[in-house]
Design a protein around this motif. Sequence first.
Motif, PDB file in Angstrom:
ATOM      1  N   LEU A  70     -15.242  34.230 -29.723  1.00  0.00           N
ATOM      2  CA  LEU A  70     -14.309  33.360 -29.016  1.00  0.00           C
ATOM      3  C   LEU A  70     -12.864  33.629 -29.408  1.00  0.00           C
ATOM      4  O   LEU A  70     -11.949  33.123 -28.765  1.00  0.00           O
ATOM      5  CB  LEU A  70     -14.639  31.889 -29.288  1.00  0.00           C
ATOM      6  CG  LEU A  70     -15.996  31.392 -28.831  1.00  0.00           C
ATOM      7  CD1 LEU A  70     -16.188  29.948 -29.235  1.00  0.00           C
ATOM      8  CD2 LEU A  70     -16.148  31.548 -27.336  1.00  0.00           C
ATOM      9  N   GLY A  71     -12.643  34.372 -30.466  1.00  0.00           N
ATOM     10  CA  GLY A  71     -11.288  34.584 -30.969  1.00  0.00           C
ATOM     11  C   GLY A  71     -10.952  33.533 -32.019  1.00  0.00           C
ATOM     12  O   GLY A  71     -11.471  32.422 -31.993  1.00  0.00           O
ATOM     13  N   ARG A  72     -10.100  33.900 -32.932  1.00  0.00           N
ATOM     14  CA  ARG A  72      -9.789  33.021 -34.071  1.00  0.00           C
ATOM     15  C   ARG A  72      -9.191  31.678 -33.636  1.00  0.00           C
ATOM     16  O   ARG A  72      -9.553  30.636 -34.167  1.00  0.00           O
ATOM     17  CB  ARG A  72      -8.840  33.733 -35.019  1.00  0.00           C
ATOM     18  CG  ARG A  72      -8.423  32.867 -36.183  1.00  0.00           C
ATOM     19  CD  ARG A  72      -8.323  33.649 -37.446  1.00  0.00           C
ATOM     20  NE  ARG A  72      -7.805  32.819 -38.507  1.00  0.00           N
ATOM     21  CZ  ARG A  72      -8.520  32.426 -39.539  1.00  0.00           C
ATOM     22  NH1 ARG A  72      -9.767  32.819 -39.644  1.00  0.00           N
ATOM     23  NH2 ARG A  72      -8.004  31.668 -40.473  1.00  0.00           N
ATOM     24  N   GLU A  73      -8.260  31.697 -32.678  1.00  0.00           N
ATOM     25  CA  GLU A  73      -7.601  30.456 -32.270  1.00  0.00           C
ATOM     26  C   GLU A  73      -8.595  29.474 -31.648  1.00  0.00           C
ATOM     27  O   GLU A  73      -8.565  28.278 -31.935  1.00  0.00           O
ATOM     28  CB  GLU A  73      -6.462  30.740 -31.270  1.00  0.00           C
ATOM     29  CG  GLU A  73      -5.324  31.550 -31.845  1.00  0.00           C
ATOM     30  CD  GLU A  73      -5.604  33.049 -31.845  1.00  0.00           C
ATOM     31  OE1 GLU A  73      -6.485  33.506 -31.073  1.00  0.00           O
ATOM     32  OE2 GLU A  73      -4.975  33.756 -32.649  1.00  0.00           O
ATOM     33  N   ILE A  74      -9.467  29.974 -30.803  1.00  0.00           N
ATOM     34  CA  ILE A  74     -10.449  29.084 -30.162  1.00  0.00           C
ATOM     35  C   ILE A  74     -11.451  28.576 -31.181  1.00  0.00           C
ATOM     36  O   ILE A  74     -11.808  27.394 -31.179  1.00  0.00           O
ATOM     37  CB  ILE A  74     -11.140  29.800 -28.984  1.00  0.00           C
ATOM     38  CG1 ILE A  74     -10.110  30.096 -27.892  1.00  0.00           C
ATOM     39  CG2 ILE A  74     -12.288  28.956 -28.428  1.00  0.00           C
ATOM     40  CD1 ILE A  74     -10.640  30.890 -26.726  1.00  0.00           C
ATOM     41  N   TRP A  75     -11.901  29.456 -32.099  1.00  0.00           N
ATOM     42  CA  TRP A  75     -12.821  28.998 -33.137  1.00  0.00           C
ATOM     43  C   TRP A  75     -12.167  27.934 -34.008  1.00  0.00           C
ATOM     44  O   TRP A  75     -12.828  26.975 -34.422  1.00  0.00           O
ATOM     45  CB  TRP A  75     -13.311  30.161 -33.999  1.00  0.00           C
ATOM     46  CG  TRP A  75     -14.546  30.806 -33.480  1.00  0.00           C
ATOM     47  CD1 TRP A  75     -14.672  32.085 -33.025  1.00  0.00           C
ATOM     48  CD2 TRP A  75     -15.845  30.210 -33.341  1.00  0.00           C
ATOM     49  NE1 TRP A  75     -15.964  32.308 -32.608  1.00  0.00           N
ATOM     50  CE2 TRP A  75     -16.704  31.175 -32.796  1.00  0.00           C
ATOM     51  CE3 TRP A  75     -16.352  28.945 -33.609  1.00  0.00           C
ATOM     52  CZ2 TRP A  75     -18.048  30.925 -32.529  1.00  0.00           C
ATOM     53  CZ3 TRP A  75     -17.698  28.689 -33.346  1.00  0.00           C
ATOM     54  CH2 TRP A  75     -18.521  29.674 -32.813  1.00  0.00           C
ATOM     55  N   ASN A  76     -10.862  28.081 -34.293  1.00  0.00           N
ATOM     56  CA  ASN A  76     -10.165  27.061 -35.079  1.00  0.00           C
ATOM     57  C   ASN A  76     -10.168  25.726 -34.351  1.00  0.00           C
ATOM     58  O   ASN A  76     -10.376  24.674 -34.966  1.00  0.00           O
ATOM     59  CB  ASN A  76      -8.731  27.492 -35.390  1.00  0.00           C
ATOM     60  CG  ASN A  76      -8.659  28.524 -36.490  1.00  0.00           C
ATOM     61  OD1 ASN A  76      -9.619  28.741 -37.224  1.00  0.00           O
ATOM     62  ND2 ASN A  76      -7.521  29.177 -36.609  1.00  0.00           N
ATOM     63  N   MET A  77      -9.945  25.753 -33.044  1.00  0.00           N
ATOM     64  CA  MET A  77      -9.982  24.511 -32.263  1.00  0.00           C
ATOM     65  C   MET A  77     -11.383  23.915 -32.264  1.00  0.00           C
ATOM     66  O   MET A  77     -11.544  22.697 -32.409  1.00  0.00           O
ATOM     67  CB  MET A  77      -9.505  24.763 -30.834  1.00  0.00           C
ATOM     68  CG  MET A  77      -8.021  24.975 -30.726  1.00  0.00           C
ATOM     69  SD  MET A  77      -7.446  25.050 -29.024  1.00  0.00           S
ATOM     70  CE  MET A  77      -7.819  26.747 -28.628  1.00  0.00           C
ATOM     71  N   VAL A  78     -12.390  24.766 -32.104  1.00  0.00           N
ATOM     72  CA  VAL A  78     -13.778  24.294 -32.129  1.00  0.00           C
ATOM     73  C   VAL A  78     -14.091  23.660 -33.482  1.00  0.00           C
ATOM     74  O   VAL A  78     -14.681  22.572 -33.549  1.00  0.00           O
ATOM     75  CB  VAL A  78     -14.757  25.450 -31.820  1.00  0.00           C
ATOM     76  CG1 VAL A  78     -16.194  25.047 -32.116  1.00  0.00           C
ATOM     77  CG2 VAL A  78     -14.611  25.915 -30.385  1.00  0.00           C
ATOM     78  N   ASP A  79     -13.679  24.324 -34.562  1.00  0.00           N
ATOM     79  CA  ASP A  79     -13.924  23.793 -35.907  1.00  0.00           C
ATOM     80  C   ASP A  79     -13.291  22.424 -36.097  1.00  0.00           C
ATOM     81  O   ASP A  79     -13.915  21.506 -36.629  1.00  0.00           O
ATOM     82  CB  ASP A  79     -13.392  24.761 -36.972  1.00  0.00           C
ATOM     83  CG  ASP A  79     -14.164  26.060 -37.022  1.00  0.00           C
ATOM     84  OD1 ASP A  79     -15.326  26.088 -36.576  1.00  0.00           O
ATOM     85  OD2 ASP A  79     -13.598  27.061 -37.526  1.00  0.00           O
ATOM     86  N   VAL A  80     -12.050  22.263 -35.639  1.00  0.00           N
ATOM     87  CA  VAL A  80     -11.350  20.979 -35.786  1.00  0.00           C
ATOM     88  C   VAL A  80     -12.020  19.896 -34.945  1.00  0.00           C
ATOM     89  O   VAL A  80     -12.284  18.789 -35.432  1.00  0.00           O
ATOM     90  CB  VAL A  80      -9.860  21.126 -35.413  1.00  0.00           C
ATOM     91  CG1 VAL A  80      -9.191  19.766 -35.308  1.00  0.00           C
ATOM     92  CG2 VAL A  80      -9.141  21.985 -36.442  1.00  0.00           C
ATOM     93  N   VAL A  81     -12.319  20.204 -33.693  1.00  0.00           N
ATOM     94  CA  VAL A  81     -12.928  19.207 -32.805  1.00  0.00           C
ATOM     95  C   VAL A  81     -14.297  18.773 -33.335  1.00  0.00           C
ATOM     96  O   VAL A  81     -14.607  17.579 -33.388  1.00  0.00           O
ATOM     97  CB  VAL A  81     -13.030  19.752 -31.356  1.00  0.00           C
ATOM     98  CG1 VAL A  81     -13.905  18.865 -30.490  1.00  0.00           C
ATOM     99  CG2 VAL A  81     -11.641  19.897 -30.756  1.00  0.00           C
TER     100      VAL A  81
END
Length: 96
Positions: A70-81
Amino acid sequence: MTILVKVTLALLLFLCLLNMPYGYYELVRFIAFVGFGFLGHKANQKDKSEQVFIYIALALLFQPFYKIALGREIWNMVDVVVGIGLIISIFIKKNR
């Protein structure tokens, strides 16, 4: 026990926002897969089908066998959510 699993998963996911070695992310994927599978099993025992669906979907998203790119930025958003959702689910359960 489920509260401990949720807090642990949330902390692991929040730590993914830091610049960690790649092995950490692989470990988190495996722990998340097992943790969400456990939470899905517990929700199934309590006949909460909507939670079972959510936890199984999260287990499949984080599963370590086939990497979902998913790419680092999207994974970061997924992790936070997901981390925030886990923390919120603890307090919602306590209030009911």
